[in-house]
Structure formats: structure tokens, C-alpha cells
Scaffold this active site. Structure first.
Site, PDB file in Angstrom:
ATOM      1  N   ARG A  37      32.399 -44.119  37.662  1.00  0.00           N
ATOM      2  CA  ARG A  37      30.947 -44.373  37.588  1.00  0.00           C
ATOM      3  C   ARG A  37      30.147 -43.383  38.426  1.00  0.00           C
ATOM      4  O   ARG A  37      29.001 -43.105  38.132  1.00  0.00           O
ATOM      5  CB  ARG A  37      30.654 -45.815  37.956  1.00  0.00           C
ATOM      6  CG  ARG A  37      30.786 -46.140  39.407  1.00  0.00           C
ATOM      7  CD  ARG A  37      30.680 -47.625  39.637  1.00  0.00           C
ATOM      8  NE  ARG A  37      31.656 -47.968  40.653  1.00  0.00           N
ATOM      9  CZ  ARG A  37      31.473 -48.874  41.595  1.00  0.00           C
ATOM     10  NH1 ARG A  37      30.370 -49.574  41.608  1.00  0.00           N
ATOM     11  NH2 ARG A  37      32.383 -49.091  42.510  1.00  0.00           N
ATOM     12  N   GLY A  42      37.455 -39.676  43.792  1.00  0.00           N
ATOM     13  CA  GLY A  42      37.852 -40.031  45.154  1.00  0.00           C
ATOM     14  C   GLY A  42      37.601 -41.479  45.498  1.00  0.00           C
ATOM     15  O   GLY A  42      38.212 -42.019  46.420  1.00  0.00           O
ATOM     16  N   GLY A 184      33.009 -60.074  61.338  1.00  0.00           N
ATOM     17  CA  GLY A 184      34.362 -59.973  60.785  1.00  0.00           C
ATOM     18  C   GLY A 184      35.222 -59.060  61.636  1.00  0.00           C
ATOM     19  O   GLY A 184      34.908 -57.878  61.789  1.00  0.00           O
ATOM     20  N   GLY A 186      38.158 -57.710  61.269  1.00  0.00           N
ATOM     21  CA  GLY A 186      39.267 -57.029  60.604  1.00  0.00           C
ATOM     22  C   GLY A 186      39.243 -55.538  60.890  1.00  0.00           C
ATOM     23  O   GLY A 186      38.447 -55.055  61.707  1.00  0.00           O
ATOM     24  N   GLU A 207      34.404 -63.237  64.963  1.00  0.00           N
ATOM     25  CA  GLU A 207      35.542 -63.452  64.063  1.00  0.00           C
ATOM     26  C   GLU A 207      35.839 -64.949  63.996  1.00  0.00           C
ATOM     27  O   GLU A 207      35.929 -65.611  65.019  1.00  0.00           O
ATOM     28  CB  GLU A 207      36.757 -62.662  64.583  1.00  0.00           C
ATOM     29  CG  GLU A 207      38.104 -63.072  64.006  1.00  0.00           C
ATOM     30  CD  GLU A 207      38.230 -62.865  62.498  1.00  0.00           C
ATOM     31  OE1 GLU A 207      37.726 -61.859  61.975  1.00  0.00           O
ATOM     32  OE2 GLU A 207      38.829 -63.750  61.840  1.00  0.00           O
ATOM     33  N   ARG A 276      37.056 -57.579  51.153  1.00  0.00           N
ATOM     34  CA  ARG A 276      36.677 -56.937  49.913  1.00  0.00           C
ATOM     35  C   ARG A 276      37.114 -57.791  48.736  1.00  0.00           C
ATOM     36  O   ARG A 276      38.132 -58.465  48.791  1.00  0.00           O
ATOM     37  CB  ARG A 276      37.302 -55.549  49.813  1.00  0.00           C
ATOM     38  CG  ARG A 276      36.897 -54.627  50.964  1.00  0.00           C
ATOM     39  CD  ARG A 276      37.457 -53.217  50.788  1.00  0.00           C
ATOM     40  NE  ARG A 276      36.917 -52.564  49.620  1.00  0.00           N
ATOM     41  CZ  ARG A 276      35.742 -51.932  49.589  1.00  0.00           C
ATOM     42  NH1 ARG A 276      34.981 -51.884  50.661  1.00  0.00           N
ATOM     43  NH2 ARG A 276      35.333 -51.350  48.483  1.00  0.00           N
ATOM     44  N   ALA A 324      44.763 -47.639  49.975  1.00  0.00           N
ATOM     45  CA  ALA A 324      44.846 -46.478  49.092  1.00  0.00           C
ATOM     46  C   ALA A 324      46.290 -46.083  48.824  1.00  0.00           C
ATOM     47  O   ALA A 324      46.654 -45.766  47.692  1.00  0.00           O
ATOM     48  CB  ALA A 324      44.075 -45.315  49.716  1.00  0.00           C
ATOM     49  N   HIS A 447      61.815 -35.531  73.469  1.00  0.00           N
ATOM     50  CA  HIS A 447      61.254 -36.052  74.716  1.00  0.00           C
ATOM     51  C   HIS A 447      60.362 -34.992  75.334  1.00  0.00           C
ATOM     52  O   HIS A 447      60.735 -33.838  75.354  1.00  0.00           O
ATOM     53  CB  HIS A 447      62.398 -36.413  75.667  1.00  0.00           C
ATOM     54  CG  HIS A 447      61.920 -36.915  76.994  1.00  0.00           C
ATOM     55  ND1 HIS A 447      61.410 -38.182  77.168  1.00  0.00           N
ATOM     56  CD2 HIS A 447      61.856 -36.309  78.213  1.00  0.00           C
ATOM     57  CE1 HIS A 447      61.064 -38.346  78.431  1.00  0.00           C
ATOM     58  NE2 HIS A 447      61.321 -37.217  79.089  1.00  0.00           N
TER      59      HIS A 447
END
Lengths: 477, 575
Positions: A37, A42, A184, A186, A207, A276, A324, A447
Site C-alpha cells: 500500500r 520494507g 504498556g 512491552g 504496565e 499489535r 520480522a 577472552h
């Protein structure tokens, strides 16, 4: 008369899942058309999600690091923030580079992109309407639905107000609010909160559950909270925003719950990041006979096939986790199945990362999940306070935690600390390859590094650790 | 909170399929309550709970295939379930305690066993109330016939008392009362058809404010205290308490396929993503592939080798990898016949056992090259000895009667030792023999529902009396439909005795993976030439069918002769 395009495979959605599916299909010799759209490929990830947020987090990290260097003897002046320049860098250098690359790659592969909103007409045809109302009909043999998801809007929030943001708006960097609320706790909310905090905003988080990033284990979150606390002014857990009112001088939020302030609090901006929702209901999928659940998800089998034989679905629209990297792999499998390969989407793990400061990363089972599934497991933790590299870079609050099953095979891993996300790859590979604790412990890790902590956690499990007191050491008589 | 305990599949005799889930999360169960019904190629059976507890989570669903040791469910085990019992013991069951003790988990959840609708009407402090007693889940979907009504109005009954007798395709069983009380009305009569939930009686019961605890008490008074100890009682079949165990909830809704990742097969196999993909392409079950990599990791080459081998190897009987099994016989279809054209007919469904055993018999019949060797054993002396011994026993009132079959078993065990090829199985790859060092013999038992073959173990090491007892016990179990799958597994050789009925000989079908079976017909007095004259001797006809791929005709003849010789002179048994 509308345009007609014929293709073997149409991919509805040009995000990471969609373009990966299209490119894979093209590379397997199929004609592929992407319906997108927006006029760039992407999707959310590249344009208004993962990538731009990482560009901003990169800046935030440097601002924060510079601030803390004073304690180590290097003092920087207060940073000067040029929002226009930041925005330009993000949009042109970062997003522009990537979307430009994608357009190039689509061209190379002869993947046609049809711009506009796609809706099914039948199980053989898709109607694409661009913003001028011009229609294109795409006749397809196979379709891959990769139409993604969008931020959930809350009914009691006046989303129309300029100062109420979703993640997309927050990434626009409209202004730096003096006081900001993240609704929220998250990953998305915390990442944007980290950015705005570094840019100088005073940020609160609210939250509903009793911890930020609810899927993560308690011990990991304890370490995480210790480090992230300083970024935020007030983290209100077990609390919810009951009322959000837009007034002229600010957004007034009334809270309810454990940590709720008694009076409404005035904010200059509120970011709503409560999750979402899939876009399954926006595609007229029923015209193709594709079943969409009440919540807008499309169910698929392990080959990503919907209930309609020639229509596949991938990415956010088929379920959690909405990530993704999951979509990309699903896109590949869907394209491969269409090309006739007998492939299945059956990874053992899909990694999750919060790119905050510190980062929090996990893959495979968490302790919570292992318990729920009744799996016999043992935890091995390597605290970064025992890591030379972590001490040298002031990351001693970090930790690396691995979970092993009763056959000593690794089933999960989580870490918290700077670069935790970069360390996670080893854990993912170890789980997919079916590594034993011994395999990881016997792999020589360089290391001093942070990834060494994974090898050392495995040594903790094996009882061969020498960098910590060894609980499994042989008892002397 | 009580800790969660895992319930693993017991020895179910190889891979079996779950055909019914009998409990739901939240159910409070006693040890031995049935959790799942599974179906193997031999029979269907219930998997009992190994210990008491509340079902927290089910890990399997209908259609899943399980093996011994698979995780089936999570229980909130514990004191929760044990406590109300212990208390109930102290108290008479008609007097349910009112001071509801902590453990809300165990008490709040109605006992799935016999708690039809009781909790519906909590009669505050009334002295009595009326409840409805309905038919619990009796393990069949459809309706069943009421063949007897055991109570009438006015009867005072105990909890667990039988109310009606119903007949299912498996067995007849009594539907128990969920409560003690007085029968107010009876809603069914003989000949009615009922199903789960049908009203059976209404019952006037004493104060019901603490239903759940009275449940627990009635429970413990019926079940032995062994219930609370988990493992010792696990051996007891769930089916041994048919009626008591029959009330069940509907199985939970099957989960969504997308939720199954955790249990998916490939998550267990030790193979990398690339190897898993390769296996998918060839449809290879990675669990059947031996890994050649470090720590038995399955490599791509292993999958390729597996495929090559599977394509080239000679298939043993009943190839495990093809659904057709028999290797695709090309025969013409049965002609369709309308039997009603020729007279009155009635269609009767095959019994469950017939449905299950039929395909197995068919497979064995078409895949095993059968030869049947006939012989006769002189059992004149044996019978004389047996009768004498039985008379002695009768005098001592021990009640044990020895049958000829026990001697035949004993003699067969001896012959199996002497000719070990009879005590073998063809390996799956068809390239070697698996020789068994034990002698377990299956005995075909005719039951009202069909033929079953329980196995008696270590026949060679047991005496005639012990075998007699075991045989009587297992035959009774078989006839009552209480055999467990494990009772029917592990046989090396089978005996099918039709001697009690008649006939001169028959050709039994080898019970694969065994390689031979002995058919026994009715003994008969026959003239035998002893060199000088004909003498009357009691002759027992033997029909020995064997798998000719494994056993040569000469060996079979020798086995048969040896067996007859031992039966002819049972002193040989001790040699």
C-alpha cells in the site's frame, strides 16, 4: 477499464516477510508480484519499526554512555540535540539506504510492485486500489498473505490528538516532550522510552501486569530492572491508565492500581504501545474463502498454507510472535512450498530481543514455559559481575542464563546486558543443533568477551567452572 | 500449592493411539481412575492414574500416539487428594463434615467419578434434599440397553450401590449410585435405552452441604487404602473396577495445531535444521534413524542411508512402514450380494475385539507362509495320572483341578527349549532371527466378546499347580474383559485348545511375531497297534502351524514328535 496483471505468485504486503517471500519465489523461477500500500518496500519493520528505532537507540546509547564516562574520568559536555538532523539521518541514511536497496533488488529479480490496497476478489484474483482510486486486478495462481499488523488502539484514548502517539508517531520525533508516558511495558514501549529518556524527556511507564516484558523470567527481569530503572522516572507495575483526557495544556492521565498516583498526571505526550493486532480483516479474505479468526488472525499449517490450497499466509498475520525474522523464514518456506519443495516451517526457536539499554534477549524456553510444559530442566547462570569484559565496560549487572533438559541438552537461554542481543545467536544455533551443555562448555570462547558468558554458564552447569565458586565441585573429606 | 507431578505412560506395549480422553483439567482423581483410553493392535485399554491428584494439564489428546514413558499429564498431586480421604475414614460416610478443611482444590472440584448433578442445588441447612442420579460416561458414545433395574422406590441404598445394569459393546456393567439415600423415583425400566446424562433415579439424600467430602468418603470406603499409595496399586488394572471408574467428563476440546510445537516430533530428534528438512522431504521419521555423528547426532548421510536401506531391504511380515501391510494383494473385489433377497436377515456389528483382531489375523494369514503338521499324542497315562491327582486334591479340598491343557503347556515349553527355533521371531529387517531365552506361552481364550490370547510367563519354570492357578485366574480375567494389554504381550508360542468342544484337527493361524502355534482337538479312544494286538489308547490330536520362512518341515516334524512323546510319557517332563 482497470489494469490487469497476471502472475504465478502474488504477495500481499511488502514487509520483510512479503519481500523475502517474493524474492525467494523469483529466485526459484516463479513470477512474483508484490502488492504494497505504501510506495516503498520494507513494511513496518524498515520504515516505522525495527530499523528506525535502532537508529535512534544507537544515538541514545551514545548519549547515555557519554553521560556515564564522567565516573571513569572522561567528562563530556552536555549533548546538543538537533532533531531535524537526527530525523534526516534516520530517514535518508538509514531507512533510505535500505528501502532503496530493496527497490533495487526487486528490480533485479523482476519482481513487480503494485502500489495500493489489496483486497481479494476470489481465490484467483486480487483487486488493488491506489490512493487515487485507480484499480488494478492481479490474477494469480498462488497468493501469500503477508499483510502484517498494526498498533492496537485503546477505546478510552483520544488517538486523534497530536500528542497521543503510536510507535510510528514516536519515531517521527515530532518534539521532545518534557514529560512523557509510555502506556504498556512491552518491548516497543520500552525501546521508545529509552530513546526519549536519552533525548531529555522525563518518562513514566505504566504496565498492567506485575512486570515489564511479561514473557521474561523473574530473575532476568530483576537484573534488567536494576539497570533500566534510572532511565525512567516512575515505573508503575500492576497499574493501568483508567482515563486519558486531552486538555489544552497537556494530556491528563488517571491511573488505577497498585502504583497509581492519587491525582491525574499531566503529560506532554503519551505513547500507546499495548501490542499489535493482525490485519486479517482488512483483506476481504472471505471472498477467497480464507478463514480469518475473530481476532483477525489467519490460521495456517506447517507449510504456511491457509485453508485454501493455493493461498498461504506468513508473518504477524498468522500469530505470535510478531517478529520480522519469523516472517522472513516463513516467507521463504511459503515460496519454496509453492515452487514444489517439500519444506516445512519447523524451527525449534524464534529469538526475542528488547534493544533497550541494557538489552534483554532470549530464545527457546524460558523457565516459566518449561514449568508450564512440565519439562524437567536445570538452570545455569553466569553473572556478568564475574566477567572481566563486563567489569571493564561497566556492565556488571548483566547476566547470562541457560536452561538444560534432563539429557543435558540446551533448551533455552536468556541474557541481559549491553549487546545481549548480539550474544543470542550462539544460543539459537546451539538449540537448533541440539547442543549439550558439554558441547558449549568445550567450545573455546574468546577472552575477554561478553559471549564468553555463554560458555561459562555451560561450565556452571557442567561443574567445570573456575571463574566462580563451583557448587558442583567434589567435596573434600 | 501442591506441587505438580508428571504422569508418564506406563508400559503400554509399544506405540498406541489415544482414542479417548476421559478427564479434563480440574478433575480430581483417585489413583487408578482411568485417564485415557488407548488402542493398540491387540486391544483397547484404559490408562489409570498412577496416583491421586487434580488434573492440572493434559499433554496429549485424541489421536496422539504414545509410547511408554511419554508425558501424559500434569497432576497437582498430593496431600490435597489424600487428606479428605484420611479424614473421611475416621467419620462415617453418612455424616459429612461441615467444617470444610483447607484443601479447596480437592474438595471444591466435584469428584468426576460419581458427581452427576449433585452440586446444582445446595440445600442450605435442610435435613435432606432430592438429587438426580444420572448415567455417567460409560465409555460408549451411543445409547446402551438397560438389561436390569436393581432398585425400586423406597429402597435405602448406599453410595456406589448398583442402580441398573446396562450392556455396552464391551461388557455389562452396573451404574452405581453417586450418593447414599432413599430412592424417590426410578426413571428407567428394563429395555430402555440410556446414554450419558440420562436420568436414572431421584434420590433423597441427607444434608448435602458438603457433597464433595461425602464423595471422598464414599470413595475411600469402596477403594482399598492401597489407592493412596501410588505404585503398588498401579499394577491393578483400571478395568478391574469397571463401574466405579466409569463416570467421566467429556474430553477437552482438542488443541489448535499451531499450539503443538512443544510436542512435535522433530523437537526431540537430535538433528540440525538442515537434516530435519531433508528428513521431511523424504518423509523419514527421524526417530527411526540411527545417528552416526558425535553423540549419535543424525547427519544428512544417516538420512540418505536410511532411505537407501528402506528401499532395498527385504520386508519382514507386516512392514511397519506401509499402511497396507500385506504388500498390496491384487484380488478382485467381493461381489455385492443382497442377502435379503433370499430370506430374512439381521445385521449384527462385529464386536470390538473382532474388529481389532480381524485385520491382524488377515495380515498373518496372507503374509506368513503357513504349514500345519498333524500328529496324535497318546495321553492315556497322562489322563490316568491327572484324574488320580485331581481326586487326591478333591479329598484335600484344595479346590485346584488340573486340566490337560496345563500338561500340554508344560510339554510345549519343554519342546520349545529342545527346538529353540520355535522360540524365535523374525527380525524386522527379515535378515535375522531373534532367539528368546524365556518361554512365555499364549493361551487362546474364547470369551463372549471374542477371542483373546493372554500370556502365561516362564512356563518352563513353573509347576503344574502354579500353572493351573495362573491359567484359571487369567482365563477368568479374559472372560470378564479385564485383561490388560501387558497380559497379552510377550508370548513366544500360542496354544489354541478346542479339545473341550470337539473336532479332529484344524489349521490355526500363527500369532505373529511368534512363529508357531499349537492347535489341540478333542482326545479320543482309538485302537493302537502295540506290535501284537490293537489296544485302546486315548489319543490327543495336535495341529502345529508354523512359519515356513523360519522353520523347516523336518524340524517341525521332530518338534511334533518330541511333543507327543513328552505327552505320552510325562516322566520326560522332569528329564
Amino acid at each position: 477499464m482497470s489494469n490487469q496483471v497476471n502472475t504465478q505468485v502474488v504477495i500481499l504486503g511488502g514487509g520483510p516477510g512479503g519481500y523475502s517471500a517474493a524474492f525467494r519465489a523469483a529466485d526459484l523461477g516463479l513470477e512474483a508480484v508484490i502488492v504494497e500500500r505504501y510506495n516503498v518496500l520494507g513494511g513496518v519493520c524498515l520504515n516505522v519499526g525495527c530499523i528506525p528505532s535502532k537508529a535512534l537507540l544507537h544515538l541514545a546509547k551514545h548519549i547515555e554512555d557519554a553521560k556515564h564516562m564522567g565516573a571513569e574520568g572522561v567528562e563530556f559536555a552536555a549533548p546538543k540535540i538537533d532533531l531535524d538532523k537526527i530525523r534526516k539521518h534516520k530517514d535518508e541514511k538509514v531507512i533510505g539506504t535500505l528501502t532503496g536497496g530493496l527497490a533495487q533488488m526487486a528490480k533485479m529479480r523482476k519482481v513487480q510492485v503494485v502500489t495500493g490496497n489489496g483486497e481479494f476478489v476470489s481465490d484467483k484474483q486480487l483487486k488493488v486500489t491506489d490512493k487515487d482510486g485507480k484499480e488494478t486486478l492481479v490474477n494469480f495462481e498462488h497468493a501469500i498473505i503477508a499483510a502484517g499488523s498494526q498498533s492496537i488502539k485503546l477505546p478510552f484514548v483520544p488517538h486523534d490528538d497530536e500528542r497521543i502517539w503510536d510507535s510510528t508517531a514516536a519515531l517521527e520525533l515530532r518534539f521532545i516532550p518534557e514529560r512523557m508516558l509510555i502506556l504498556g511495558g512491552g518491548i516497543i514501549g520500552l525501546e521508545m522510552g529509552t530513546v526519549y529518556s536519552a533525548l531529555g524527556a522525563t518518562v513514566d511507564v505504566v504496565e498492567m501486569t506485575d512486570q515489564l516484558i511479561p514473557p521474561a523470567d523473574k530473575d532476568i527481569m530483576k537484573a534488567y530492572m536494576k539497570m533500566i530503572k534510572s532511565k525512567f522516572d516512575n515505573i508503575m507495575l500492576s497499574t493501568k491508565a483508567a482515563k486519558v483526557e486531552a486538555k489544552k495544556d497537556g494530556i491528563y492521565v488517571t491511573f488505577e492500581g497498585d502504583k497509581a498516583p492519587t491525582d491525574p498526571v499531566k503529560y506532554d505526550a503519551v505513547l500507546v504501545a499495548v501490542g499489535r493486532a493482525p490485519n486479517g480483516k482488512k483483506l476481504a479474505a472471505e471472498k477467497a474463502g480464507v478463514k480469518v479468526t475473530d481476532r483477525g488472525f489467519i490460521e495456517v499449517d506447517k507449510q504456511l498454507r491457509t485453508n485454501v490450497k493455493n493461498i498461504f499466509a506468513i508473518g504477524d498475520i498468522i500469530g505470535q510472535p510478531m517478529l520480522a525474522h519469523k516472517a522472513v523464514h516463513e516467507g521463504h518456506v511459503a515460496a519454496e512450498v509453492i515452487s514444489g519443495k517439500k519444506h516445512y516451517f519447523d524451527p525449534k526457536v524464534i529469538p526475542s530481543i528488547a534493544y533497550t539499554d541494557p538489552e534483554l534477549a532470549w530464545a527457546g524456553l524460558t523457565e516459566k514455559e518449561a514449568k508450564e510444559q512440565g519439562i524437567d530442566y536445570e538452570v545455569a547462570v553466569f553473572p556478568w559481575s564475574a566477567s572481566g569484559r563486563a567489569i571493564a565496560q561497566g556492565a556488571t549487572d548483566g547476566m547470562t542464563k541457560l536452561l538444560f533438559d534432563k539429557n543435558h541438552r540446551i533448551i533455552g537461554g536468556a541474557m541481559v546486558g549491553p549487546n545481549a542481543g548480539e550474544l543470542l545467536g550462539e544460543v539459537c544455533l546451539a538449540i537448533e543443533m541440539g547442543c549439550d551443555a558439554e558441547d558449549i562448555a568445550l567450545t573455546v570462547h574468546a577472552h575477554p568477551t561478553l559471549h564468553e558468558s555463554i560458555g561459562l554458564a555451560a561450565e556452571v552447569y557442567e561443574g567445570s567452572i573456575t571463574d566462580l565458586p563451583n557448587k558442583k565441585a567434589v567435596k573434600k573429606k | 500449592m501442591a506441587n505438580r507431578k508428571e504422569v508418564f505412560a506406563p508400559d503400554v506395549g509399544g506405540e498406541v493411539e489415544i482414542i479417548e480422553v476421559l478427564v479434563s483439567p480440574g478433575d480430581s482423581l483417585n489413583a487408578e481412575d482411568a485417564l485415557f483410553t488407548v488402542e493398540s493392535d491387540k486391544a483397547s485399554m484404559d490408562i489409570p492414574a498412577p496416583f491421586a491428584g487434580v488434573v492440572a494439564e493434559l499433554k496429549v489428546k485424541v489421536g496422539d500416539k504414545i509410547n511408554e514413558g511419554d508425558l501424559l499429564a500434569l497432576f497437582e498431586a498430593a496431600e490435597a487428594a489424600a487428606e479428605p480421604k484420611a479424614e473421611a475414614k475416621a467419620e462415617p460416610k453418612a455424616e459429612p463434615k461441615v467444617d470444610a478443611k483447607p484443601e479447596p482444590k480437592a474438595e471444591a472440584k466435584p469428584e468426576p467419578k460419581q458427581e452427576p448433578k449433585a452440586e446444582a442445588k445446595p440445600a442450605a441447612k435442610a435435613a435432606s434434599k432430592t438429587i438426580e442420579v444420572t448415567v455417567p460416561d460409560i465409555g460408549t458414545d451411543g445409547e446402551v440397553d438397560v438389561i436390569d433395574v436393581l432398585v425400586s422406590v423406597g429402597d435405602s441404598i448406599d453410595a456406589e450401590a448398583g442402580l441398573i445394569t446396562v450392556e455396552t459393546d464391551k461388557a455389562t456393567m452396573d451404574v452405581p449410585s453417586s450418593h447414599a439415600g432413599t430412592v424417590e423415583s426410578v426413571a428407567v425400566k428394563t429395555g430402555d435405552k440410556v446414554k450419558q446424562g440420562s436420568l436414572v433415579i431421584t434420590l433423597k439424600v441427607a444434608d448435602a452441604s458438603a457433597d464433595a467430602s461425602s464423595e471422598a468418603s464414599s470413595d475411600s470406603s469402596v477403594d482399598s487404602s492401597a489407592d493412596s499409595s501410588s505404585d503398588s496399586s498401579a499394577a491393578e488394572s483400571a478395568a478391574s473396577q469397571p463401574a466405579a471408574n466409569e463416570t467421566r467428563k467429556q474430553p477437552p476440546v482438542p488443541d489448535h495445531p499451531m499450539d503443538r510445537k512443544a510436542r512435535s516430533e522433530e523437537s526431540v530428534a537430535y538433528a540440525s535444521p538442515a537434516v530435519r528438512r531433508l528428513a521431511r522431504e523424504f518423509g523419514v521419521d527421524l526417530h527411526k534413524v540411527n545417528g552416526s555423528g558425535r553423540k549419535q547426532r543424525i547427519m544428512k548421510e544417516d538420512v540418505q542411508e536410511f532411505v537407501k536401506y528402506e528401499l532395498s531391504r527385504p520386508k519382514a511380515t507386516a512392514s511397519t512402514n506401509t499402511s497396507q501391510g500385506g504388500g498390496g494383494l491384487q484380488v478382485i473385489a467381493q461381489p455385492k450380494v443382497d442377502f435379503s433377497k433370499f430370506g430374512e436377515i439381521e445385521q449384527v456389528p462385529l464386536t470390538r475385539i473382532q474388529k481389532i483382531s480381524g485385520p491382524n489375523l488377515h495380515r498373518n494369514w496372507v503374509t506368513i507362509p503357513h504349514v500345519t503338521q498333524f500328529d496324535e499324542a497318546d495321553i492315556t497315562e497322562l489322563e490316568a495320572f491327572r484324574k488320580q491327582e485331581n481326586e487326591l486334591q478333591a479329598k484335600q479340598k484344595n479346590g485346584i483341578k488340573i486340566t490337560p491343557l496345563v500338561f500340554i503347556m508344560k510339554a510345549a515349553a519343554k519342546a520349545l527349549r529342545a527346538y529353540p527355533v520355535f522360540n524365535s521371531s523374525l527380525a524386522e529387517d527379515g535378515e535375522s532371527l531373534i532367539m528368546k531365552k524365556y518361554v512365555h506361552i499364549g493361551i487362546a481364550v474364547d470369551t463372549p466378546n471374542g477371542l483373546v490370547v493372554p500370556v502365561i510367563r516362564d512356563v518352563d519354570q513353573k509347576g503344574i499347580y502354579q500353572l493351573s492357578e495362573e491359567l484359571a485366574e487369567i482365563s477368568a480375567k479374559a472372560r470378564d474383559g479385564k485383561l490388560k494389554a501387558t497380559d497379552m504381550q510377550g508370548g513366544c508360542f500360542s496354544i489354541s485348545s478346542l479339545g473341550g468342544i470337539g473336532g479332529t484337527a484344524f489349521t490355526p493361524i500363527v500369532n505373529a511375531p511368534e512363529v508357531a502355534i499349537l492347535g489341540v482337538s478333542k482326545s479320543d479312544m482309538k485302537p493302537q497297534w502295540n506290535g501284537k494286538e490293537f489296544v485302546p489308547r486315548l489319543m490327543l490330536p495336535l495341529s502345529l502351524s508354523y512359519d515356513h520362512r523360519v522353520i523347516d518341515g523336518a524340524v517341525a516334524a521332530r518338534f511334533s514328535v518330541y511333543l507327543s512323546a513328552v505327552l505320552g510319557d510325562i516322566r520326560k517332563l522332569v528329564l
